[in-house]
Design an enzyme around this catalytic site. Structure first.
Site, mmCIF file in Angstrom:
data_model
loop_
_atom_site.group_PDB
_atom_site.id
_atom_site.type_symbol
_atom_site.label_atom_id
_atom_site.label_comp_id
_atom_site.label_asym_id
_atom_site.label_seq_id
_atom_site.Cartn_x
_atom_site.Cartn_y
_atom_site.Cartn_z
ATOM 1 N N GLY A 68 0.820 -1.203 0.000
ATOM 2 C CA GLY A 68 0.000 0.000 0.000
ATOM 3 C C GLY A 68 0.857 1.258 0.000
ATOM 4 C CD GLU B 245 9.708 -0.602 6.790
ATOM 5 O OE1 GLU B 245 8.687 -0.466 6.098
ATOM 6 O OE2 GLU B 245 9.790 -1.423 7.743
ATOM 7 C CB VAL C 147 5.143 6.106 12.831
ATOM 8 C CG1 VAL C 147 4.008 6.990 13.332
ATOM 9 C CG2 VAL C 147 5.828 6.741 11.622
ATOM 10 C CD GLU D 37 0.917 -20.843 -0.936
ATOM 11 O OE1 GLU D 37 0.247 -19.795 -0.991
ATOM 12 O OE2 GLU D 37 2.135 -20.858 -0.719
ATOM 13 C CG HIS E 104 -2.009 -14.735 3.483
ATOM 14 N ND1 HIS E 104 -2.578 -15.765 2.770
ATOM 15 C CD2 HIS E 104 -0.742 -14.635 3.019
ATOM 16 C CE1 HIS E 104 -1.692 -16.273 1.921
ATOM 17 N NE2 HIS E 104 -0.562 -15.612 2.063
ATOM 18 N N GLY F 73 -3.258 -3.505 3.808
ATOM 19 C CA GLY F 73 -4.102 -4.684 3.981
ATOM 20 C C GLY F 73 -5.128 -4.554 5.085
ATOM 21 C CG ASN G 283 -1.604 -16.711 -2.336
ATOM 22 O OD1 ASN G 283 -2.403 -17.352 -3.006
ATOM 23 N ND2 ASN G 283 -0.622 -17.274 -1.696
HETATM 24 P P1 FDA Z 1 3.346 -4.857 4.555
HETATM 25 O O1 FDA Z 1 3.368 -5.742 5.756
HETATM 26 O O2 FDA Z 1 3.849 -5.388 3.267
HETATM 27 O O3 FDA Z 1 4.170 -3.523 4.867
HETATM 28 C C1 FDA Z 1 4.050 -2.810 6.060
HETATM 29 C C2 FDA Z 1 5.388 -2.173 6.384
HETATM 30 O O4 FDA Z 1 5.214 -1.226 7.447
HETATM 31 C C3 FDA Z 1 6.447 -3.157 6.864
HETATM 32 O O5 FDA Z 1 7.628 -2.980 6.129
HETATM 33 C C4 FDA Z 1 6.627 -2.802 8.353
HETATM 34 O O6 FDA Z 1 7.952 -3.028 8.806
HETATM 35 C C5 FDA Z 1 6.275 -1.333 8.365
HETATM 36 N N1 FDA Z 1 5.792 -0.843 9.665
HETATM 37 C C6 FDA Z 1 4.899 -1.438 10.498
HETATM 38 N N2 FDA Z 1 4.653 -0.666 11.569
HETATM 39 C C7 FDA Z 1 5.402 0.461 11.411
HETATM 40 C C8 FDA Z 1 5.582 1.640 12.194
HETATM 41 N N3 FDA Z 1 4.910 1.846 13.351
HETATM 42 N N4 FDA Z 1 6.460 2.583 11.739
HETATM 43 C C9 FDA Z 1 7.142 2.396 10.584
HETATM 44 N N5 FDA Z 1 7.004 1.295 9.802
HETATM 45 C C10 FDA Z 1 6.136 0.344 10.214
HETATM 46 N N6 FDA Z 1 1.017 -12.731 -0.233
HETATM 47 C C11 FDA Z 1 0.763 -13.055 -1.528
HETATM 48 O O7 FDA Z 1 -0.093 -12.438 -2.164
HETATM 49 N N7 FDA Z 1 1.485 -14.064 -2.125
HETATM 50 C C12 FDA Z 1 2.436 -14.785 -1.459
HETATM 51 O O8 FDA Z 1 3.083 -15.667 -2.038
HETATM 52 C C13 FDA Z 1 2.673 -14.471 -0.084
HETATM 53 N N8 FDA Z 1 3.572 -15.190 0.659
HETATM 54 C C14 FDA Z 1 3.898 -14.771 1.937
HETATM 55 C C15 FDA Z 1 4.901 -15.427 2.660
HETATM 56 C C16 FDA Z 1 5.287 -14.959 3.909
HETATM 57 C C17 FDA Z 1 6.360 -15.661 4.683
HETATM 58 C C18 FDA Z 1 4.645 -13.794 4.456
HETATM 59 C C19 FDA Z 1 5.036 -13.254 5.797
HETATM 60 C C20 FDA Z 1 3.647 -13.159 3.760
HETATM 61 C C21 FDA Z 1 3.251 -13.634 2.502
HETATM 62 N N9 FDA Z 1 2.268 -12.987 1.770
HETATM 63 C C22 FDA Z 1 1.973 -13.388 0.480
HETATM 64 C C23 FDA Z 1 1.499 -11.856 2.352
HETATM 65 C C24 FDA Z 1 1.919 -10.483 1.813
HETATM 66 O O9 FDA Z 1 3.319 -10.329 1.865
HETATM 67 C C25 FDA Z 1 1.210 -9.394 2.643
HETATM 68 O O10 FDA Z 1 -0.184 -9.573 2.476
HETATM 69 C C26 FDA Z 1 1.568 -7.984 2.214
HETATM 70 O O11 FDA Z 1 2.951 -7.747 2.360
HETATM 71 C C27 FDA Z 1 0.809 -6.931 3.018
HETATM 72 O O12 FDA Z 1 1.012 -5.668 2.410
HETATM 73 P P2 FDA Z 1 0.787 -4.317 3.215
HETATM 74 O O13 FDA Z 1 1.056 -3.195 2.290
HETATM 75 O O14 FDA Z 1 -0.545 -4.366 3.874
HETATM 76 O O15 FDA Z 1 1.841 -4.324 4.421
#
Ligand code: FDA
Length: 488
Positions: free
Chosen positions: A7, A26, A235, A344, A429, A457, A467
């Site tokens: 996002g 970040e 943050v 999957e 997820h 998300g 996914n």
């Molecule tokens: P996302 O989690 O990507 O990003 C949020 C960011 O904000 C992070 O970098 C975090 O460190 C940062 N953050 C959090 N709090 C903060 C704060 N207070 N201050 C500053 N920074 C902060 N999905 C899919 O579609 N296909 C797949 O194959 C997979 N496989 C998979 C494997 C594994 C091991 C995981 C853990 C996850 C997946 N996923 C997936 C899920 C997918 O990666 C996930 O749904 C998205 O990354 C979510 O995207 P967002 O933009 O919501 O947040």
């Protein structure tokens, strides 16, 4: 912009292209400098300090192998994968510039259109499928599996065994696009390129081959010259500033998680893109502690695990799954309409023959939890109950009980600790917590505060039927286009 995942990266690029300066904050590292072994990321088979976010012991999703526990002690470090523990569930998330794109399996799935209204009922599906899903797939570099190559590639023997067993039990089998560079993988298989997916690299990062956000949306965003990124900055608060806009409190971290400095900045607008858990935790805290008291009662609600459950099957000796398994899954079994499960076919990239088939199922679970602020403990809590996973297991069993019966096989009991057949304690997820059209308006504007947005998300109410990252990206594309056109 709080966070640099899907996002946040979409929003940063589109805002910058519209001429607006963006500062991305970040909490994780930038992951652009090799360690002492010359590699940026650690291998899945040999986790080290880089692998986990501020833990002293690894917490592997497959906690045992051949019945032996595999977790080990590591030094506390701002590593790439956060296994964040709540009372009823461990939520795995990526930490670093690029968020989940750094650690995920790259499976880039657009949900079937007839299921979309069940995912985001207030969003115009026609517009999503004609405009925003294609835009997201293009921006992410999503590509179809090259079928001719796949049919004979040794590294997808495990997937072909998965297909055979699915088809013999009459389940629809589908190929799943990925953001991994298929040409690069073919070169790995041919011995012409440094191995990454074929060396088991995935959940602790890929040193090659995967088109992560830093190579796609974030690279484009940076190229505009309008986007700055501060890694290792978390943050901690957002509140209205006296002169308009918002005061953002930030904690700078060292690599053991300690505080280097605290800072405040002022922003005209703030986008919460910290992921479902990060955004939800922040918002319930800010509402409860008086920083943003006008956030509505929907904030924190509608959180789900996308119905994730994992299981393994023990194949017969005549169905080996291969010693080299690509860490990027390429196929799925779709029993959503009949049984509520999409599975999957996952690798077990150990480098030895295991005769195992591993599956991550996404299920149509009705259970939703809520984040709330525990003032006494000074932390956000989640009301998820472990027992709720039984519903998901029941749905996944509509696939695997049938396959086991047909094949005369059984569930593996050596992957998840003890003799457990199912991993019922995690999700990859996380979704929801600031649901679209409830905590926010229909484009992610938080109710109660002009200039505060959610764009990750947390907008999606707990399930995407597949996914999630393509849907998160497409929804962000839709919302930011509207926000730029009408608010800025
Ligand atoms: P996302 O989690 O990507 O990003 C949020 C960011 O904000 C992070 O970098 C975090 O460190 C940062 N953050 C959090 N709090 C903060 C704060 N207070 N201050 C500053 N920074 C902060 N999905 C899919 O579609 N296909 C797949 O194959 C997979 N496989 C998979 C494997 C594994 C091991 C995981 C853990 C996850 C997946 N996923 C997936 C899920 C997918 O990666 C996930 O749904 C998205 O990354 C979510 O995207 P967002 O933009 O919501 O947040």
């Amino acid at each position: 912009m709080i966070g640099t995942g899907y996002g946040g990266s979409v929003a940063a690029l589109r805002l910058a292209q519209a001429g607006i300066d963006v500062h991305m904050v970040e909490m994780g590292m930038s992951w652009d400098t090799p360690g002492s072994d010359g590699k940026i990321f650690a291998n899945t088979k040999s986790p080290d300090d880089r692998s986990f976010w501020l833990r002293t012991r690894t917490k592997q999703p497959l906690s045992s192998f051949l019945g032996f526990p595999i977790d080990k002690n590591v030094n506390r470090y701002t590593g790439i994968l956060d296994a964040e523990d709540f009372a009823g569930i461990t939520v795995y998330q990526g930490r670093g510039v690029g968020g989940g794109s750094l650690v995920n399996g790259g499976m880039a799935v657009t949900p079937q259109r007839d299921r979309f209204s069940g995912i985001l009922p207030s969003v115009d599906a026609a517009e999503m499928y004609s405009k925003y899903y294609p835009r997201a797939n293009a921006g992410l570099g999503v590509a179809d599996v090259p079928l001719d190559w796949w049919e004979s590639a040794a590294c997808y023997k495990y997937a072909r065994v998965g297909r055979k067993h699915a088809e013999r039990s009459n389940f629809p089998h589908i190929f799943v696009p990925n953001v991994y560079d298929w040409d690069y993988m073919a070169q790995e298989a041919a011995g012409n390129a440094t191995k990454s997916a074929l060396d088991g690299e995935v959940i602790f990062g890929n040193n090659h081959g995967k088109k992560t956000l830093p190579k796609t949306y974030l690279a484009q965003a940076k190229a505009t010259g309008r986007v700055a990124i501060s890694p290792l900055h978390e943050v901690t608060s957002v509140s209205p500033a006296s002169g308009g806009g918002y005061t953002v409190a930030i904690r700078q971290l060292d690599t053991t998680g300690g505080t280097v400095a605290t800072k405040t900045v002022t922003a005209d607008r703030v986008f919460f893109a910290a992921g479902s858990v990060g955004t939800s935790k922040l918002l319930v805290k800010l509402r409860a502690t008086g920083a943003l008291p006008n956030l509505n009662g929907e904030v924190g609600k509608g959180w789900g695990d996308n119905g994730n459950v994992m299981c393994g099957r023990a194949n017969h000796m005549w169905d080996p799954t291969g010693t080299v398994q690509s860490a990027m899954p390429s196929t799925g079994i779709d029993n959503w309409n009949a049984g509520g499960a999409f599975a999957e076919v996952a690798p077990v990239p150990t480098g030895i023959e295991t005769y195992a088939s591993l599956y991550l199922s996404i299920t149509n679970t009705p259970h939703r939890a809520e984040f709330s602020w525990n003032a006494a403990a000074g932390k956000a809590e989640l009301s998820w109950q472990r027992a709720w996973k039984e519903t998901s297991i029941g749905m996944a069993k509509t696939i695997f009980d049938k396959i086991n019966k047909k094949e005369g096989t059984i569930y593996r009991t050596d992957f998840f600790g003890g003799t457990k057949q199912w991993n019922d304690s995690l999700t990859y997820h996380p979704l929801g917590g600031a649901v679209l059209n409830k905590a926010t308006d229909n484009y992610g504007r938080l109710h109660g505060y002009a200039g505060l947005y959610v764009i990750d998300g947390s907008l999606i109410p707990g399930n995407t039927s597949v996914n999630p990252f393509v849907t998160i990206t497409a929804l962000a594309e839709r919302n930011i286009e509207k926000i730029i056109a009408t608010d800025l």
